[in-house]
Design a protein around this motif. Structure first.
Motif, short mmCIF file in Angstrom:
data_model
loop_
_atom_site.label_atom_id
_atom_site.label_comp_id
_atom_site.label_asym_id
_atom_site.label_seq_id
_atom_site.Cartn_x
_atom_site.Cartn_y
_atom_site.Cartn_z
N MET A 1 0.65 -1.18 0.14
CA MET A 1 -0.34 -0.11 0.15
C MET A 1 0.33 1.16 -0.03
O MET A 1 1.41 1.25 1.05
N ARG A 2 1.01 2.32 -1.39
CA ARG A 2 1.70 3.64 -1.10
C ARG A 2 1.44 4.24 -0.23
O ARG A 2 2.19 4.27 0.20
N THR A 3 0.07 4.67 0.41
CA THR A 3 -0.06 5.65 1.42
C THR A 3 0.00 5.18 3.34
O THR A 3 0.61 5.42 3.64
N GLY A 4 0.44 4.23 2.87
CA GLY A 4 -0.03 3.04 4.45
C GLY A 4 1.69 3.19 5.00
O GLY A 4 2.68 3.31 3.90
N MET A 5 1.59 3.41 6.36
CA MET A 5 3.16 3.91 6.75
C MET A 5 4.09 1.83 6.11
O MET A 5 3.29 0.83 6.24
N ARG A 6 5.54 2.30 6.08
CA ARG A 6 6.07 0.91 6.20
C ARG A 6 6.10 -0.33 6.72
O ARG A 6 6.65 0.47 8.35
N THR A 7 6.33 -0.86 6.35
CA THR A 7 5.69 -2.65 7.25
C THR A 7 7.42 -2.05 8.47
O THR A 7 6.86 -2.00 10.12
N ARG A 8 8.57 -1.65 8.27
CA ARG A 8 9.54 -1.87 9.44
C ARG A 8 9.00 -0.52 10.36
O ARG A 8 9.49 -1.10 11.27
N THR A 9 8.69 0.87 9.59
CA THR A 9 8.38 1.99 10.65
C THR A 9 7.02 1.11 11.44
O THR A 9 6.92 1.85 12.97
N PHE A 10 6.26 0.63 11.05
CA PHE A 10 5.45 0.06 12.21
C PHE A 10 5.46 -1.00 12.54
O PHE A 10 5.39 -0.67 13.98
N VAL A 11 6.67 -1.88 12.57
CA VAL A 11 6.97 -2.74 13.86
C VAL A 11 7.47 -1.85 14.75
O VAL A 11 7.48 -2.16 16.12
#
Lengths: 106, 232
Positions: A1-11
């Motif tokens: 998802m282009r708009t979502g937070m990056r997975t690494r940032t999220f974790v």
């Protein structure tokens, strides 16, 4: 998802929240007995509880043996617990996950 | 709701340990369907977050407190089987390192909080989500209702175990009334925390929420140009 937070940032964000809650927020938690302990005491079976065989462990009761400061000892135990849980649960999840090689996604 | 050693007799503790071991073994097989390279880090994070959340006892009146159990939360975020594994790991760390919940009672605690908690929470979540509009905004309220009910159900199952194998001569019906009353109130706290956390994750990464996967278009396949021979 282009708009979502990056997975690494999220974790990393999620982990920081968990560490803050366990390491800092836990000091402000209610020290009243929980629902089960309260009911056990009130209805008369609270005394049947036995000490856990691990009650001498360094982090027993979310405190750290040898650390006098309650805030520091509790926070340390919380942080260690969060990291242990992360490593064990993450390790189990990685061990049982489906391997999805790039070629298989087509 | 961590059961200490001594509340339940040996046969009951052995029986719940067998059920817990069987449940965890089965969950290890089924979790494979929920976990891939993308969702595996979520499982570690969800378990770590629930460990932290369980440290926050909130007062529920009359000198009593409650804390997040996390079964419904984990089930909605990473799937019920993976969720049950997450809660089991939390309980294992608590029993081994924090002396929170007994060792002979570990099986009982896994049955109550990991198996009953996750699957009650997830079942109710799915039922509520089925009647709500098929929108992302329905996920958090459905999860909250699953969480709300999962706590008194786990409390009722404890009471059933107590009726069968409690070591103290106490009338189980008294225990049932008190357990259901207090754990319904604690369930409200469970619902609030679960709803807020699920809403937050849905807001930033709905694609990582297991319970929302039918509402999110499958991860868009990226078209990447790979230099010839660059893919190892």
């Amino acid at each position: 998802m282009r708009t979502g937070m990056r997975t690494r940032t999220f974790v990393i964000t999620g982990l920081l929240v968990a560490l803050l809650v366990a390491g800092f927020g836990s000091y402000y938690a209610s020290s009243h007995p929980d629902g089960l302990q309260y009911v056990a005491d009130r209805t008369g079976f609270g005394d049947s509880a036995k000490d856990s065989p691990t009650s001498d462990s360094p982090f027993a009761n979310y405190d750290t043996a040898g650390v006098d400061d309650e805030r520091l000892g509790g926070g340390l135990a919380g942080v260690i617990g969060v990291l242990l849980t992360l490593v064990i649960a993450g390790g189990v999840a990685y061990a049982v996950r489906r391997r999805t090689p790039a070629e298989a996604e087509h | 709701m961590h059961v200490p050693d001594g509340f339940l007799d040996a046969p009951t503790s052995v029986a719940t340990a067998v059920v817990a071991a069987g449940g965890v073994a089965f969950a290890l097989r089924k979790a494979r369907t929920e976990l891939d390279d993308r969702t595996a880090p979520m499982a570690g994070l969800v378990a770590a977050f629930i460990f932290a959340g369980q440290m926050i006892n909130f007062p529920v009146g009359a000198g009593t407190s409650g804390h997040l159990l996390g079964g419904a939360l984990a089930a909605v975020l990473v799937g019920p089987w993976t969720g049950a594994l997450c809660i089991s790991v939390v309980l294992l760390v608590q029993a081994l390192f924090m002396a929170d919940g007994g060792i002979t009672a570990l099986g009982t605690n896994i049955v109550l909080m990991a198996l009953v908690g996750c699957f009650t929470g997830y079942l109710v979540f799915r039922l509520v989500a089925a009647v709500l509009p098929k929108r992302l905004s329905s996920i958090a309220p459905a999860a909250a209702i699953g969480a709300l009910l999962s706590v008194p159900v786990a409390a009722a199952v404890f009471t059933l175990l107590f009726a069968v194998g409690g070591t103290a001569p106490v009338d189980a019906s008294d225990v049932l009334v008190a357990m259901l009353g207090w754990h319904t109130v604690i369930g409200i706290g469970e619902a609030v925390v679960t709803g807020l956390v699920v809403a937050s994750v849905v807001a930033v990464r709905p694609d990582l929420v297991h319970g929302a996967r039918t509402l999110v278009p499958a991860a868009e396949l990226e078209i990447r140009t790979v230099p010839a021979g660059g893919q190892s």
